[in-house]
Design a protein around this motif. Structure first.
Motif, PDB file in Angstrom:
ATOM      1  N   LEU A 192      -6.554  33.719 -17.451  1.00  0.00           N
ATOM      2  CA  LEU A 192      -5.735  32.503 -17.414  1.00  0.00           C
ATOM      3  C   LEU A 192      -5.856  31.807 -16.059  1.00  0.00           C
ATOM      4  O   LEU A 192      -5.951  30.567 -15.984  1.00  0.00           O
ATOM      5  CB  LEU A 192      -4.271  32.868 -17.695  1.00  0.00           C
ATOM      6  N   LEU A 193      -5.873  32.597 -14.970  1.00  0.00           N
ATOM      7  CA  LEU A 193      -5.995  32.013 -13.634  1.00  0.00           C
ATOM      8  C   LEU A 193      -7.331  31.300 -13.461  1.00  0.00           C
ATOM      9  O   LEU A 193      -7.398  30.223 -12.842  1.00  0.00           O
ATOM     10  CB  LEU A 193      -5.836  33.122 -12.579  1.00  0.00           C
ATOM     11  N   ILE A 194      -8.403  31.851 -14.019  1.00  0.00           N
ATOM     12  CA  ILE A 194      -9.721  31.202 -13.931  1.00  0.00           C
ATOM     13  C   ILE A 194      -9.700  29.857 -14.661  1.00  0.00           C
ATOM     14  O   ILE A 194     -10.183  28.836 -14.135  1.00  0.00           O
ATOM     15  CB  ILE A 194     -10.813  32.118 -14.519  1.00  0.00           C
ATOM     16  N   MET A 195      -9.125  29.835 -15.855  1.00  0.00           N
ATOM     17  CA  MET A 195      -9.078  28.574 -16.616  1.00  0.00           C
ATOM     18  C   MET A 195      -8.214  27.533 -15.907  1.00  0.00           C
ATOM     19  O   MET A 195      -8.573  26.352 -15.841  1.00  0.00           O
ATOM     20  CB  MET A 195      -8.567  28.847 -18.030  1.00  0.00           C
ATOM     21  N   LEU A 196      -7.080  27.966 -15.372  1.00  0.00           N
ATOM     22  CA  LEU A 196      -6.214  27.018 -14.659  1.00  0.00           C
ATOM     23  C   LEU A 196      -6.881  26.494 -13.394  1.00  0.00           C
ATOM     24  O   LEU A 196      -6.714  25.321 -13.032  1.00  0.00           O
ATOM     25  CB  LEU A 196      -4.889  27.698 -14.313  1.00  0.00           C
ATOM     26  N   SER A 197      -7.623  27.359 -12.707  1.00  0.00           N
ATOM     27  CA  SER A 197      -8.315  26.898 -11.502  1.00  0.00           C
ATOM     28  C   SER A 197      -9.381  25.864 -11.856  1.00  0.00           C
ATOM     29  O   SER A 197      -9.586  24.884 -11.129  1.00  0.00           O
ATOM     30  CB  SER A 197      -8.941  28.085 -10.777  1.00  0.00           C
ATOM     31  N   GLY A 198     -10.077  26.066 -12.975  1.00  0.00           N
ATOM     32  CA  GLY A 198     -11.044  25.067 -13.420  1.00  0.00           C
ATOM     33  C   GLY A 198     -10.391  23.733 -13.727  1.00  0.00           C
ATOM     34  O   GLY A 198     -10.899  22.669 -13.355  1.00  0.00           O
ATOM     35  N   GLY A 199      -9.233  23.797 -14.415  1.00  0.00           N
ATOM     36  CA  GLY A 199      -8.505  22.553 -14.691  1.00  0.00           C
ATOM     37  C   GLY A 199      -8.056  21.865 -13.420  1.00  0.00           C
ATOM     38  O   GLY A 199      -8.119  20.621 -13.309  1.00  0.00           O
ATOM     39  N   SER A 200      -7.602  22.645 -12.432  1.00  0.00           N
ATOM     40  CA  SER A 200      -7.181  22.071 -11.159  1.00  0.00           C
ATOM     41  C   SER A 200      -8.356  21.423 -10.442  1.00  0.00           C
ATOM     42  O   SER A 200      -8.232  20.350  -9.845  1.00  0.00           O
ATOM     43  CB  SER A 200      -6.554  23.160 -10.290  1.00  0.00           C
ATOM     44  N   PHE A 201      -9.533  22.069 -10.521  1.00  0.00           N
ATOM     45  CA  PHE A 201     -10.723  21.521  -9.873  1.00  0.00           C
ATOM     46  C   PHE A 201     -11.110  20.175 -10.493  1.00  0.00           C
ATOM     47  O   PHE A 201     -11.441  19.214  -9.792  1.00  0.00           O
ATOM     48  CB  PHE A 201     -11.874  22.525 -10.005  1.00  0.00           C
ATOM     49  N   ILE A 202     -11.061  20.100 -11.822  1.00  0.00           N
ATOM     50  CA  ILE A 202     -11.399  18.855 -12.511  1.00  0.00           C
ATOM     51  C   ILE A 202     -10.374  17.769 -12.183  1.00  0.00           C
ATOM     52  O   ILE A 202     -10.711  16.601 -11.947  1.00  0.00           O
ATOM     53  CB  ILE A 202     -11.478  19.094 -14.033  1.00  0.00           C
ATOM     54  N   ASP A 203      -9.106  18.172 -12.150  1.00  0.00           N
ATOM     55  CA  ASP A 203      -8.053  17.196 -11.864  1.00  0.00           C
ATOM     56  C   ASP A 203      -8.190  16.621 -10.452  1.00  0.00           C
ATOM     57  O   ASP A 203      -7.888  15.442 -10.229  1.00  0.00           O
ATOM     58  CB  ASP A 203      -6.686  17.875 -12.025  1.00  0.00           C
ATOM     59  N   TYR A 204      -8.647  17.441  -9.498  1.00  0.00           N
ATOM     60  CA  TYR A 204      -8.817  16.949  -8.127  1.00  0.00           C
ATOM     61  C   TYR A 204      -9.899  15.882  -8.078  1.00  0.00           C
ATOM     62  O   TYR A 204      -9.822  14.931  -7.292  1.00  0.00           O
ATOM     63  CB  TYR A 204      -9.166  18.116  -7.205  1.00  0.00           C
TER      64      TYR A 204
END
Length: 402
Positions: free
Chosen positions: A366-378
């Motif tokens: 879950l942390l990996i997926m959320l980090s990917g979403g955060s990266f895209i959002d940035y």
């Protein structure tokens, strides 16, 4: 009588109310005074109060005329005599002996305090030396007689003494060095006994009084003299928590004291945040150092104790991950933070696979997926820096690698 309820009420309303803290305290006090050797307990209390009033009456009516120094010396001698008599009777009448020792030590604490604070007959240095000696004597008596009540009495008296005797002009270094000595005594007792009440008393007094002092008197120029004492108290109470887990009975070995294990880093980190608030990256460095400490101590515990302290070891691993997670956004921008969180997620999945636990595997994924979403959002940044060697490309590669 049988329990009845009005018709129509469901069973969910039948649970009794839990007793309040006050009710629990009253029940414990009642149990103490009505169990064991009741006449001795009541007699010690009545004697202590009665003799005090008798002496006051005799002095007020000038039936006994003594200089103040001799009055205090006489009271101190009485306290010493009670303690010695109690020690000599420890094998014949344990409850009576411990009651005498507790009363004698209490008289000595009060006499030293009164001589210093009320009548200014003792210098500050000698007063604190006497209090330190009395505190260690109480701890030694408690360990030798396996009496946690006596140890608790001495430690509480030791922590309260400088507060009661404070003039507001003392050195904070002297105060917290004195508390470090008291906590060292708690650590020494923890080597022999798993007395949680004693550990919690020292923990509460140290950090409540320390937090109050910081709120009232701390200034940035005091950081150099304050931070080492804070770090030493942090290390000391983590050692107490480890000893508490080790000194349990065989069927309970490894039990974790959550208050010390989780409360100490939370409070110390909050105090550390106040100390380094004006230092660039100060809090990020502090969080990283704490994460490294917990990672190192968990490895050491696993190698030395294995499954005996498995719960404590896993707890320290969780704290290491938590403080590493806190350190990253404090030091890096959002792209590197997302990449670092992804790497942490991969580490959690690896730990879960090695230990056969589903929770770390799920949390890591879950942390990996959320980090990917955060990266895209940035989003993409055109001014990221050098070609290839920039947060846009390397951050995405790290997430993909995770």
């Amino acid at each position: 009588r049988p329990h009845t309820r009005p018709a129509g009420l469901s069973d969910t309303f039948e649970e009794p109310l839990l007793p309040s803290v006050l009710e629990k305290g009253l029940e414990k006090a009642k149990a103490w005074i009505t169990s064991g050797n009741v006449p001795v307990k009541v007699g010690i209390i009545v004697t202590f109060i009665g003799v005090s009033f008798l002496l006051k009456y005799a002095i007020d009516k000038e039936l006994v005329v003594f200089p103040l120094e001799f009055r205090l010396l006489f009271v101190a001698v009485v306290g010493i005599a009670l303690t010695i008599i109690g020690w000599r009777l420890r094998d014949k009448m344990r409850v009576y002996a411990l009651s005498l020792q507790g009363g004698g030590i209490g008289i000595l604490f009060l006499t030293i305090f009164a001589a210093f604070r009320i009548w200014q007959l003792l210098p500050a240095g000698l007063t604190f030396a006497l209090l330190v000696i009395l505190t260690f004597l109480t701890g030694a008596l408690a360990v030798l007689q396996n009496s946690r009540v006596l140890a608790l009495f001495g430690i509480v008296g030791g922590f309260l003494a400088p507060v009661l005797a404070s003039t507001g002009q003392g050195s904070h270094v002297a105060l917290f060095s004195y508390y470090l000595v008291l906590n060292g005594a708690i650590l020494g007792i923890s080597w022999f006994k798993a007395w949680r009440e004693l550990n919690l008393a020292g923990f509460v007094f140290t950090f409540v009084i320390g937090g109050f002092w910081g709120y009232q008197y701390y200034k940035p120029e005091l950081m150099v003299s304050t931070m080492p004492v804070l770090v030493l108290h942090f290390l000391l109470y983590q050692a107490v928590a480890i000893l508490f887990a080790l000194r349990q009975p065989p069927e309970r070995i490894g039990v974790v004291d959550g208050t010390l294990v989780f409360g100490t880093p939370a409070i110390v980190f909050a105090l550390q945040a106040a100390l380094v608030q004006d230092t660039e990256y100060g809090l990020a460095i502090s969080a990283a150092v704490v994460a490294i400490f917990y990672a190192a101590i968990s490895v050491w515990l696993f190698r030395r104790k294995g499954d005996y302290l498995r719960l404590l070891t896993e707890t320290f691993i969780a704290l290491a991950v938590a403080f590493a997670t806190i350190a990253i956004p404090l030091a890096l921008d959002a792209r590197w933070t997302a990449a670092a969180w992804a790497l942490e997620g991969a580490a959690l999945v690896w730990i879960g696979v090695r230990q056969g636990h589903y929770l770390p595997k799920f949390a890591g994924a879950l942390l990996i997926m959320l980090s990917g979403g955060s990266f895209i959002d940035y989003g993409w940044r055109s001014n990221a820096g050098l070609a290839i060697l920039n947060g846009n490309l390397l951050g995405g590669l790290l997430i993909s690698l995770s």
